[in-house]
Design a protein around this motif. Structure first.
Motif, PDB file in Angstrom:
ATOM      1  N   ARG A   1      65.671  23.619 131.979  1.00 51.49           N
ATOM      2  CA  ARG A   1      65.363  23.656 133.410  1.00 51.49           C
ATOM      3  C   ARG A   1      66.010  22.464 134.132  1.00 51.49           C
ATOM      4  O   ARG A   1      66.597  22.612 135.198  1.00 51.49           O
ATOM      5  N   GLN A   2      65.923  21.277 133.523  1.00 51.45           N
ATOM      6  CA  GLN A   2      66.533  20.082 134.111  1.00 51.45           C
ATOM      7  C   GLN A   2      68.051  20.226 134.205  1.00 51.45           C
ATOM      8  O   GLN A   2      68.664  19.850 135.208  1.00 51.45           O
ATOM      9  N   ALA A   3      68.655  20.772 133.172  1.00 55.17           N
ATOM     10  CA  ALA A   3      70.110  20.947 133.161  1.00 55.17           C
ATOM     11  C   ALA A   3      70.538  21.944 134.233  1.00 55.17           C
ATOM     12  O   ALA A   3      71.526  21.722 134.937  1.00 55.17           O
ATOM     13  N   LEU A   4      69.799  23.055 134.363  1.00 56.99           N
ATOM     14  CA  LEU A   4      70.124  24.036 135.408  1.00 56.99           C
ATOM     15  C   LEU A   4      69.965  23.434 136.796  1.00 56.99           C
ATOM     16  O   LEU A   4      70.787  23.672 137.688  1.00 56.99           O
ATOM     17  N   ARG A   5      68.926  22.641 136.984  1.00 56.26           N
ATOM     18  CA  ARG A   5      68.719  21.979 138.281  1.00 56.26           C
ATOM     19  C   ARG A   5      69.893  21.045 138.583  1.00 56.26           C
ATOM     20  O   ARG A   5      70.411  21.016 139.694  1.00 56.26           O
ATOM     21  N   SER A   6      70.322  20.309 137.590  1.00 55.02           N
ATOM     22  CA  SER A   6      71.453  19.406 137.762  1.00 55.02           C
ATOM     23  C   SER A   6      72.738  20.178 138.056  1.00 55.02           C
ATOM     24  O   SER A   6      73.519  19.806 138.945  1.00 55.02           O
ATOM     25  N   TYR A   7      72.965  21.250 137.314  1.00 49.69           N
ATOM     26  CA  TYR A   7      74.176  22.063 137.491  1.00 49.69           C
ATOM     27  C   TYR A   7      74.224  22.671 138.889  1.00 49.69           C
ATOM     28  O   TYR A   7      75.254  22.664 139.555  1.00 49.69           O
ATOM     29  N   THR A   8      73.087  23.189 139.356  1.00 47.58           N
ATOM     30  CA  THR A   8      73.061  23.873 140.654  1.00 47.58           C
ATOM     31  C   THR A   8      72.974  22.896 141.830  1.00 47.58           C
ATOM     32  O   THR A   8      73.137  23.308 142.975  1.00 47.58           O
ATOM     33  N   ALA A   9      72.747  21.619 141.556  1.00 44.90           N
ATOM     34  CA  ALA A   9      72.747  20.607 142.617  1.00 44.90           C
ATOM     35  C   ALA A   9      74.126  19.955 142.747  1.00 44.90           C
ATOM     36  O   ALA A   9      74.360  19.172 143.673  1.00 44.90           O
ATOM     37  N   ASN A  10      75.028  20.297 141.837  1.00 41.71           N
ATOM     38  CA  ASN A  10      76.371  19.730 141.839  1.00 41.71           C
ATOM     39  C   ASN A  10      77.136  20.192 143.081  1.00 41.71           C
ATOM     40  O   ASN A  10      77.004  21.330 143.523  1.00 41.71           O
ATOM     41  N   TRP A  11      77.941  19.304 143.641  1.00 45.44           N
ATOM     42  CA  TRP A  11      78.698  19.620 144.860  1.00 45.44           C
ATOM     43  C   TRP A  11      79.591  20.837 144.676  1.00 45.44           C
ATOM     44  O   TRP A  11      79.724  21.656 145.568  1.00 45.44           O
ATOM     45  N   ARG A  12      80.230  20.970 143.511  1.00 46.27           N
ATOM     46  CA  ARG A  12      81.114  22.129 143.261  1.00 46.27           C
ATOM     47  C   ARG A  12      80.317  23.422 143.351  1.00 46.27           C
ATOM     48  O   ARG A  12      80.757  24.413 143.923  1.00 46.27           O
ATOM     49  N   TYR A  13      79.130  23.402 142.755  1.00 49.18           N
ATOM     50  CA  TYR A  13      78.291  24.596 142.755  1.00 49.18           C
ATOM     51  C   TYR A  13      77.819  24.915 144.177  1.00 49.18           C
ATOM     52  O   TYR A  13      77.901  26.068 144.617  1.00 49.18           O
TER      53      TYR A  13
ATOM     54  N   HIS B   1      79.125  24.122 146.970  1.00 50.64           N
ATOM     55  CA  HIS B   1      80.280  24.552 147.773  1.00 50.64           C
ATOM     56  C   HIS B   1      80.608  26.026 147.510  1.00 50.64           C
ATOM     57  O   HIS B   1      81.042  26.743 148.409  1.00 50.64           O
ATOM     58  N   ALA B   2      80.384  26.482 146.297  1.00 50.32           N
ATOM     59  CA  ALA B   2      80.695  27.868 145.927  1.00 50.32           C
ATOM     60  C   ALA B   2      79.673  28.862 146.479  1.00 50.32           C
ATOM     61  O   ALA B   2      79.950  30.058 146.565  1.00 50.32           O
TER      62      ALA B   2
ATOM     63  N   ALA C   1      72.758  35.097 153.439  1.00 52.24           N
ATOM     64  CA  ALA C   1      72.947  34.089 154.495  1.00 52.24           C
ATOM     65  C   ALA C   1      71.978  32.920 154.331  1.00 52.24           C
ATOM     66  O   ALA C   1      72.370  31.754 154.478  1.00 52.24           O
ATOM     67  N   ALA C   2      70.720  33.223 154.036  1.00 52.13           N
ATOM     68  CA  ALA C   2      69.727  32.152 153.888  1.00 52.13           C
ATOM     69  C   ALA C   2      70.059  31.247 152.705  1.00 52.13           C
ATOM     70  O   ALA C   2      69.927  30.018 152.789  1.00 52.13           O
ATOM     71  N   GLN C   3      70.483  31.847 151.603  1.00 51.13           N
ATOM     72  CA  GLN C   3      70.847  31.058 150.421  1.00 51.13           C
ATOM     73  C   GLN C   3      72.080  30.206 150.703  1.00 51.13           C
ATOM     74  O   GLN C   3      72.149  29.042 150.294  1.00 51.13           O
ATOM     75  N   ALA C   4      73.047  30.765 151.409  1.00 56.94           N
ATOM     76  CA  ALA C   4      74.260  30.026 151.757  1.00 56.94           C
ATOM     77  C   ALA C   4      73.927  28.861 152.688  1.00 56.94           C
ATOM     78  O   ALA C   4      74.453  27.757 152.529  1.00 56.94           O
ATOM     79  N   GLU C   5      73.039  29.114 153.641  1.00 54.00           N
ATOM     80  CA  GLU C   5      72.635  28.046 154.576  1.00 54.00           C
ATOM     81  C   GLU C   5      71.912  26.932 153.830  1.00 54.00           C
ATOM     82  O   GLU C   5      72.154  25.754 154.062  1.00 54.00           O
ATOM     83  N   HIS C   6      71.030  27.311 152.898  1.00 52.83           N
ATOM     84  CA  HIS C   6      70.316  26.319 152.097  1.00 52.83           C
ATOM     85  C   HIS C   6      71.304  25.476 151.268  1.00 52.83           C
ATOM     86  O   HIS C   6      71.169  24.249 151.195  1.00 52.83           O
ATOM     87  N   ALA C   7      72.279  26.136 150.674  1.00 53.54           N
ATOM     88  CA  ALA C   7      73.278  25.428 149.869  1.00 53.54           C
ATOM     89  C   ALA C   7      74.097  24.477 150.743  1.00 53.54           C
ATOM     90  O   ALA C   7      74.364  23.335 150.357  1.00 53.54           O
ATOM     91  N   ALA C   8      74.478  24.930 151.935  1.00 53.51           N
ATOM     92  CA  ALA C   8      75.263  24.093 152.848  1.00 53.51           C
ATOM     93  C   ALA C   8      74.460  22.866 153.275  1.00 53.51           C
ATOM     94  O   ALA C   8      74.995  21.742 153.324  1.00 53.51           O
ATOM     95  N   LYS C   9      73.166  23.061 153.585  1.00 50.71           N
ATOM     96  CA  LYS C   9      72.309  21.929 153.965  1.00 50.71           C
ATOM     97  C   LYS C   9      72.142  20.967 152.799  1.00 50.71           C
ATOM     98  O   LYS C   9      72.182  19.751 152.981  1.00 50.71           O
ATOM     99  N   SER C  10      71.942  21.508 151.612  1.00 47.92           N
ATOM    100  CA  SER C  10      71.790  20.666 150.419  1.00 47.92           C
ATOM    101  C   SER C  10      73.050  19.847 150.172  1.00 47.92           C
ATOM    102  O   SER C  10      72.981  18.664 149.853  1.00 47.92           O
ATOM    103  N   LEU C  11      74.208  20.494 150.337  1.00 46.07           N
ATOM    104  CA  LEU C  11      75.484  19.803 150.153  1.00 46.07           C
ATOM    105  C   LEU C  11      75.645  18.698 151.194  1.00 46.07           C
ATOM    106  O   LEU C  11      76.039  17.572 150.867  1.00 46.07           O
ATOM    107  N   GLU C  12      75.313  19.008 152.429  1.00 50.88           N
ATOM    108  CA  GLU C  12      75.411  18.021 153.514  1.00 50.88           C
ATOM    109  C   GLU C  12      74.490  16.825 153.235  1.00 50.88           C
ATOM    110  O   GLU C  12      74.895  15.671 153.390  1.00 50.88           O
ATOM    111  N   GLN C  13      73.265  17.100 152.803  1.00 43.30           N
ATOM    112  CA  GLN C  13      72.319  16.028 152.489  1.00 43.30           C
ATOM    113  C   GLN C  13      72.802  15.195 151.301  1.00 43.30           C
ATOM    114  O   GLN C  13      72.683  13.973 151.301  1.00 43.30           O
ATOM    115  N   ALA C  14      73.344  15.857 150.301  1.00 45.98           N
ATOM    116  CA  ALA C  14      73.840  15.141 149.122  1.00 45.98           C
ATOM    117  C   ALA C  14      75.008  14.229 149.495  1.00 45.98           C
ATOM    118  O   ALA C  14      75.082  13.084 149.051  1.00 45.98           O
TER     119      ALA C  14
END
Length: 173
Positions: A66-78, A80-81, A101-114
């Motif tokens: 679970r920790q590894a998946l969280r880390s992988y999906t928090a990565n900027w490359r991920y 961005h995709a 759209a909601a998932q993409a928006e969440h990912a974009a916000k997460s990337l911006e915050q990171a």
């Protein structure tokens, strides 16, 4: 450490880091996990599928997975995709849904915050480096001033000593 903590520690499946687990997952499921280049959005619910696929694997616990998946999906490359309409993939690279759209928006916000957090951290590190640099410069300048002052005092002392010696030698003759 309590006896319960010792037992829990001894029962852990692994002592791998999350990075090592991600590398392991990329080796075991190369159509799903990517270490370089563009990452692909993962299927929703992939954790359960992974946990079942790795249930007999003594290297990885569910917690570490679970920790590894969280880390992988928090990565900027991920992050961005994860654009709207991007195809999600399953464990063996098969198409399994799309990013909405909601998932993409969440990912974009997460990337911006990171990125903002990273920039803030870098700015803080730069500020600390500057502070250390100027502190070192001040130390060196103080040392130079002290050395210069000591040289001047030594020179004055030598001059007075020479004057005393010459007076003494005149008085002796």
């Amino acid at each position: 450490m309590t006896e319960q903590q010792i037992n829990v520690q001894q029962n852990n499946k692994t002592t791998l880091t999350t990075k090592e687990v991600i590398i392991y997952l990329a080796e075991k499921f190369p159509q799903c996990f990517f270490l370089e280049g563009e990452a692909k959005p993962l299927k929703v619910g992939l954790f359960q599928e992974l946990a079942e696929a790795l249930s007999d694997d003594k290297k990885i616990s569910k917690t570490l997975l679970r920790q590894a998946l969280r880390s992988y999906t928090a990565n900027w490359r991920y992050l961005h995709a994860c654009k709207e309409g991007a195809i999600r993939i399953g464990l063996h690279g098969e198409n399994d849904g799309v990013v909405d759209a909601a998932q993409a928006e969440h990912a974009a916000k997460s990337l911006e915050q990171a990125k903002a957090a990273y920039a803030e951290k870098k700015a803080q590190q730069l500020k600390e480096k500057r502070k250390a640099f100027f502190k070192q410069q001040a130390k060196e300048n103080n040392k130079k001033r002290t050395t210069r002052k000591n040289k001047e005092e030594t020179k004055a002392s030598l001059e007075s000593l020479v004057a005393l010696e010459s007076k003494f030698s005149r008085d002796r003759h």
